[in-house]
Design an enzyme around this catalytic site. Structure first.
Site, PDB file in Angstrom:
ATOM      1  N   SER A 142      -1.361  -3.406  10.549  1.00  0.00           N
ATOM      2  CA  SER A 142      -0.977  -4.309   9.469  1.00  0.00           C
ATOM      3  C   SER A 142       0.269  -5.104   9.859  1.00  0.00           C
ATOM      4  CB  SER A 142      -0.690  -3.507   8.206  1.00  0.00           C
ATOM      5  OG  SER A 142      -1.830  -2.766   7.850  1.00  0.00           O
ATOM      6  N   LYS A 168      -9.567  -2.123   1.984  1.00  0.00           N
ATOM      7  CA  LYS A 168      -9.290  -0.957   2.809  1.00  0.00           C
ATOM      8  C   LYS A 168     -10.094   0.261   2.337  1.00  0.00           C
ATOM      9  CE  LYS A 168      -6.739  -3.131   5.584  1.00  0.00           C
ATOM     10  NZ  LYS A 168      -5.956  -4.198   5.531  1.00  0.00           N
ATOM     11  N   HIS A 201     -10.524  -2.123  11.605  1.00  0.00           N
ATOM     12  CA  HIS A 201      -9.437  -2.993  11.127  1.00  0.00           C
ATOM     13  C   HIS A 201      -9.204  -4.077  12.179  1.00  0.00           C
ATOM     14  CE1 HIS A 201      -4.982  -3.142   9.552  1.00  0.00           C
ATOM     15  NE2 HIS A 201      -5.748  -4.048   8.970  1.00  0.00           N
ATOM     16  N   TYR A 237      -1.602  -3.636  -6.694  1.00  0.00           N
ATOM     17  CA  TYR A 237      -1.314  -4.444  -5.513  1.00  0.00           C
ATOM     18  C   TYR A 237      -2.301  -4.269  -4.357  1.00  0.00           C
ATOM     19  CZ  TYR A 237       1.517  -7.376  -2.559  1.00  0.00           C
ATOM     20  OH  TYR A 237       1.946  -8.423  -1.785  1.00  0.00           O
ATOM     21  N   ARG A 283       1.940 -12.151  -0.152  1.00  0.00           N
ATOM     22  CA  ARG A 283       0.624 -12.500   0.408  1.00  0.00           C
ATOM     23  C   ARG A 283       0.013 -13.721  -0.255  1.00  0.00           C
ATOM     24  NH1 ARG A 283      -1.669  -8.668   4.417  1.00  0.00           N
ATOM     25  NH2 ARG A 283       0.001  -7.133   4.588  1.00  0.00           N
ATOM     26  N   ARG A 338       0.841  -1.194   0.000  1.00  0.00           N
ATOM     27  CA  ARG A 338       0.000   0.000   0.000  1.00  0.00           C
ATOM     28  C   ARG A 338       0.884   1.254   0.000  1.00  0.00           C
ATOM     29  NH1 ARG A 338      -1.849   0.915   4.372  1.00  0.00           N
ATOM     30  NH2 ARG A 338      -1.170  -0.879   5.599  1.00  0.00           N
ATOM     31  N   CYS A 391       0.743  -7.302  12.125  1.00  0.00           N
ATOM     32  CA  CYS A 391       0.982  -7.435  13.570  1.00  0.00           C
ATOM     33  C   CYS A 391       0.237  -8.611  14.183  1.00  0.00           C
ATOM     34  CB  CYS A 391       0.609  -6.158  14.293  1.00  0.00           C
ATOM     35  SG  CYS A 391       1.755  -4.808  13.946  1.00  0.00           S
ATOM     36  N   ASP A 445      -9.399  -9.561   9.168  1.00  0.00           N
ATOM     37  CA  ASP A 445      -8.865  -8.233   8.867  1.00  0.00           C
ATOM     38  C   ASP A 445      -9.840  -7.082   9.115  1.00  0.00           C
ATOM     39  OD1 ASP A 445      -6.438  -6.900   7.883  1.00  0.00           O
ATOM     40  OD2 ASP A 445      -7.648  -6.268   6.180  1.00  0.00           O
TER      41      ASP A 445
HETATM   42  P1  GTP Z   1      -2.352  -7.564   7.709  1.00  0.00           P
HETATM   43  O1  GTP Z   1      -2.880  -8.600   6.795  1.00  0.00           O
HETATM   44  O2  GTP Z   1      -1.259  -6.740   7.092  1.00  0.00           O
HETATM   45  O3  GTP Z   1      -3.408  -6.685   8.275  1.00  0.00           O
HETATM   46  O4  GTP Z   1      -1.543  -8.323   8.901  1.00  0.00           O
HETATM   47  P2  GTP Z   1      -2.023  -9.200  10.156  1.00  0.00           P
HETATM   48  O5  GTP Z   1      -2.327  -8.290  11.295  1.00  0.00           O
HETATM   49  O6  GTP Z   1      -3.065 -10.156   9.757  1.00  0.00           O
HETATM   50  O7  GTP Z   1      -0.675  -9.955  10.560  1.00  0.00           O
HETATM   51  P3  GTP Z   1      -0.289 -11.516  10.449  1.00  0.00           P
HETATM   52  O8  GTP Z   1      -1.133 -12.401  11.303  1.00  0.00           O
HETATM   53  O9  GTP Z   1      -0.204 -11.868   9.030  1.00  0.00           O
HETATM   54  O10 GTP Z   1       1.163 -11.515  11.100  1.00  0.00           O
HETATM   55  C1  GTP Z   1       2.218 -10.775  10.584  1.00  0.00           C
HETATM   56  C2  GTP Z   1       3.526 -11.241  11.129  1.00  0.00           C
HETATM   57  O11 GTP Z   1       3.516 -11.279  12.562  1.00  0.00           O
HETATM   58  C3  GTP Z   1       3.899 -12.658  10.680  1.00  0.00           C
HETATM   59  O12 GTP Z   1       5.251 -12.659  10.300  1.00  0.00           O
HETATM   60  C4  GTP Z   1       3.691 -13.491  11.905  1.00  0.00           C
HETATM   61  O13 GTP Z   1       4.525 -14.612  11.936  1.00  0.00           O
HETATM   62  C5  GTP Z   1       3.982 -12.523  13.040  1.00  0.00           C
HETATM   63  N1  GTP Z   1       3.199 -12.889  14.259  1.00  0.00           N
HETATM   64  C6  GTP Z   1       1.875 -13.124  14.310  1.00  0.00           C
HETATM   65  N2  GTP Z   1       1.488 -13.495  15.564  1.00  0.00           N
HETATM   66  C7  GTP Z   1       2.610 -13.482  16.322  1.00  0.00           C
HETATM   67  C8  GTP Z   1       2.869 -13.768  17.702  1.00  0.00           C
HETATM   68  O14 GTP Z   1       1.979 -14.109  18.491  1.00  0.00           O
HETATM   69  N3  GTP Z   1       4.163 -13.635  18.129  1.00  0.00           N
HETATM   70  C9  GTP Z   1       5.171 -13.250  17.271  1.00  0.00           C
HETATM   71  N4  GTP Z   1       6.386 -13.134  17.772  1.00  0.00           N
HETATM   72  N5  GTP Z   1       4.961 -12.993  15.958  1.00  0.00           N
HETATM   73  C10 GTP Z   1       3.701 -13.098  15.489  1.00  0.00           C
HETATM   74  C1  SPV Z   2      -2.980  -4.389   5.487  1.00  0.00           C
HETATM   75  O1  SPV Z   2      -2.004  -3.757   5.056  1.00  0.00           O
HETATM   76  O2  SPV Z   2      -3.489  -4.126   6.613  1.00  0.00           O
HETATM   77  C2  SPV Z   2      -3.545  -5.501   4.711  1.00  0.00           C
HETATM   78  C3  SPV Z   2      -3.020  -5.715   3.376  1.00  0.00           C
HETATM   79  O3  SPV Z   2      -4.434  -6.184   5.172  1.00  0.00           O
HETATM   80  S1  SPV Z   2      -3.734  -4.700   2.174  1.00  0.00           S
HETATM   81  O4  SPV Z   2      -4.839  -5.414   1.584  1.00  0.00           O
HETATM   82  O5  SPV Z   2      -2.690  -4.449   1.156  1.00  0.00           O
HETATM   83  O6  SPV Z   2      -4.203  -3.486   2.769  1.00  0.00           O
HETATM   84 MN    MN Z   3      -4.941  -5.505   7.319  1.00  0.00          MN
END
Ligand code: GTP
Ligand code: SPV
Ligand code: MN
Length: 649
Positions: A311, A269, A289, A260, A429, A109, A313, A336
């Protein structure tokens, strides 16, 4: 804003009968696909939609128009086309999976090019004090927006097909759902939107039967560079002039130059959060979110919680958690975005407006997120992950490829373990249908949504922030959301790991002034007879002196859910008061079998928090200034007072 030289992409008024021509082409296409012909003929579209299509056909000058019916046959034709153009390759190791490699300049983004367009600036963004720069969104006037659109869109689809994607955010039979129509010149976007949202003729039927045929208008083009030079023909884009615009007054989205993720899959979003939050404010609900999960305790009692993390996290990971605590079950409603409102009984209810997961690939593995691994190897489009010589995919954190199997990185170059560059792009992704998730909740698509009992906020906080704490009440909870911060991630264009403010995990996604947004959250408490959920802050990412995570995370986060459920169930002796909120008593937090530094994980260091409170206060006063609600000002004062009289032992 760079000026756009129209060059050879002139505005060409279309011959009068050209729409009819499109329609004939379309009918030919449809009969070969053996699908319904009627609803998707341009001339038979509901009047408002037809107008929207025709107007943009005149501007964008595509060579064809195709109204998408969402069918498998249509998808297959598009997939074939994408393979032919080299946009995707098939992954024979899995069923119906593909890999797309984007342009290196189009990988995330772009927050700096994302704007909310309104008559008055203050409606769109927070107005900071003095000369401070606003950190929560960008504003553009409607006039500037129209000029920027004209500069970019005239003739931008020449030689391409314009796809018309009718989609629903949320189940079609839910009163909480909303319809959108995206026009795009990217077949990759069509295939991805079909995974991420509910696309098809049912949506057109609904538009036809609704009295006002209301839909959110979303126009998208990957664009073409002013130079005429398309750098990566398999992934056309115009990164120099990328622009993502939102006009809340008209429920319109216009996105140019990027193919993308959140830049181009406009249901996500742009609609579900930015435009969504403005609709939610008008109608008295919340577009956030957040993930949604259902958790069943060993006694069989089930609760639903939502969680807002910025994002990258951990939302997808938590939404698909496999709990380490015996007897617990987690089921996934969404990973999400949430749309939620109080029902007539005062119960907060949430739907997941999406239909798929667009999840971060790196770090997803059998040990971190086995449920995702069981979800994503069918009917999935991967973008910017690495490819293995046996027709599969690879990314950092995934189990090593079998001996003899070689790897090409996300750019298509040979890659070996230990290389100095990553195999997969950090923001690579998977795009996968939600109903394939083995733990998808039985009510994930219920029209009435699921009842929510707790709201979690969280971020990547290496220092000072306990594993979990609970807000004293709703207003304090809103203040905790407003105070959220996190390390920067690869999901947007920010570099490094600076700790950024990210209130409610919405900093890049607010559709209107953050001060008004705070007021809107606070106003939920004024509704008659509402049962306000408890509010928590969690932090999986606290680090020790050696810089190692103090908490194992992932499935072990079920221990935090266990404590939260005890609190929601009003179990006695489960919390102790600190200046920042309630933290668990040692007896009430199940750490059995874990070797962790409990005191370190839950400590609330006075010095750290005194600094933190000051910094947050400065941030809120400076950024929100005149629009900072009195309730939040009171919360700041209360926190500082509590910290001043805080005796640490
Ligand atoms: P968006 O799709 O961008 O909104 O991201 P998201 O909030 O869904 O994050 P996602 O679950 O994909 O996690 C992103 C990163 O954080 C990955 O590399 C995970 O491995 C890491 N992660 C997720 N949960 C944990 C956790 O409990 N502990 C640690 N140390 N890392 C974590
Ligand atoms: C984020 O960045 O929080 C996402 C990926 O979930 S995107 O769809 O690119 O916004
Ligand atoms: Mn997101």
């Amino acid at each position: 804003m760079p000026d756009f030289d129209v060059g050879d992409a002139q505005y060409v008024p279309l011959p009068r009968d050209c729409l009819r021509q499109y329609q004939r082409n379309f009918v030919r296409m449809q009969s070969s696909a053996n699908e319904t012909k009627k609803l998707t003929a341009v001339s038979l579209l509901p009047a408002k939609l037809r107008e929207f299509v025709e107007e943009n056909v005149r501007i964008c000058c595509p060579s064809n128009v195709q109204v998408c019916d969402g069918s498998d046959a249509e998808n297959q034709l598009l997939v074939n086309k994408l393979i032919e153009s080299g946009t995707i390759v098939s992954l024979p190791k899995y069923k119906n999976c593909f890999l797309a490699r984007s342009s290196v300049k189009d990988v995330a983004r772009v927050e700096s090019r994302t704007f909310i367009c309104t008559r008055n600036r203050r409606d769109a963004v927070n107005v900071p004090r003095g000369s401070a720069l606003g950190q929560m969104g960008n504003w553009m006037s409607l006039e500037q927006a129209d000029k920027a659109i004209e500069e970019r869109f005239v003739g931008c689809m020449a030689g391409r097909t314009m796809y018309v994607i009718p989609f629903s955010m949320g189940p079609l039979n839910s009163p909480y759902s909303k319809i959108g129509v995206q026009l795009t010149d990217s077949a990759y976007v069509v295939c991805s939107m079909r995974i991420m949202t509910r696309v098809g003729t049912e949506v057109l039927e609904k538009l036809n039967s609704d009295q006002d045929s209301y839909f959110v208008k979303a126009l998208h083009s990957v664009g073409r560079p002013a130079s005429g030079q398309v750098e990566h023909p398999h992934w056309p884009c115009d990164p120099e002039r990328t622009l993502i615009l939102h006009k809340p007054e008209f429920d319109e989205i216009v996105s140019y130059g990027s193919g993308y993720g959140g830049n181009s899959l406009l249901g996500k979003k742009c609609f579900a959060l930015r435009i969504g939050s403005t609709i939610a404010r008008r109608e008295g609900w919340l577009a956030e979110h957040m993930l949604i999960l259902g958790v069943t305790d060993p006694k069989g009692r089930k609760r639903y919680v939502v969680a807002a993390f910025p994002s990258a996290c951990g939302k997808t990971n938590m939404a698909m958690m496999r709990p380490s605590l015996p007897g617990y079950k987690v089921e996934c409603v969404g990973d999400d975005i949430v749309w939620m409102r109080f029902d007539q009984h005062g119960q907060l209810r949430a739907i997941n407006p999406e239909f798929g997961f667009f999840g971060v690939a790196p770090g997803t593995s059998g040990s971190t997120n086995p449920v995702a691994m069981e979800t994503i190897f069918e009917n999935t489009i991967f973008t910017n992950v690495a490819q293995t010589s046996d027709g599969g995919v690879y990314w950092e954190g995934m189990e090593d490829p079998a001996p003899g199997v070689t790897v090409k990185d996300w750019l298509g170059e040979p890659w070996v373990p230990g290389s100095s560059t990553p195999a997969a792009h950090p923001n690579s992704r998977f795009c996968t249908p939600a109903d394939q998730c083995p733990i998808i909740d039985e009510h994930w698509a219920s029209p009435e949504g699921v009842p929510i009992d707790a709201i979690l906020f969280g971020g990547r906080r290496p220092q000072g922030v306990p594993l979990v704490y609970e807000a004293f009440d709703w207003k304090h909870g809103v203040f905790i959301g407003a105070s959220m911060k996190s390390e920067a991630t690869a999901a947007a264009e920010h570099k490094g790991k600076a700790i950024m403010h990210d209130p409610f995990a919405m900093r890049p996604f607010f559709g209107y002034n953050f001060g008004h947004y705070l007021q809107h959250w606070l106003s939920m408490a004024n509704k008659a007879n509402v049962k306000l959920p408890k509010v928590y802050h969690v932090n999986w990412f606290r680090k020790d002196k050696e810089g190692k995570f103090m908490w194992p995370g992932y499935g072990e986060n079920s221990r935090v859910l266990d404590w939260i459920l005890r609190r929601v169930n009003d179990e006695p002796n489960t919390a102790q008061v600190t200046p920042i909120g309630y933290v668990p008593t040692k007896e009430s937090f199940n750490a059995t079998g874990l070797n962790v530094d409990f005191d370190g994980l839950f400590s609330v260091p006075k010095e750290f928090w005194t600094e933190e409170a000051k910094e947050v206060a400065n941030f809120l006063y400076e950024q929100v200034d005149q629009d900072l609600p009195q309730d939040i000002q009171d919360q700041i004062k209360n926190l500082i007072d509590r910290l001043n009289s805080y005796q640490t032992n």
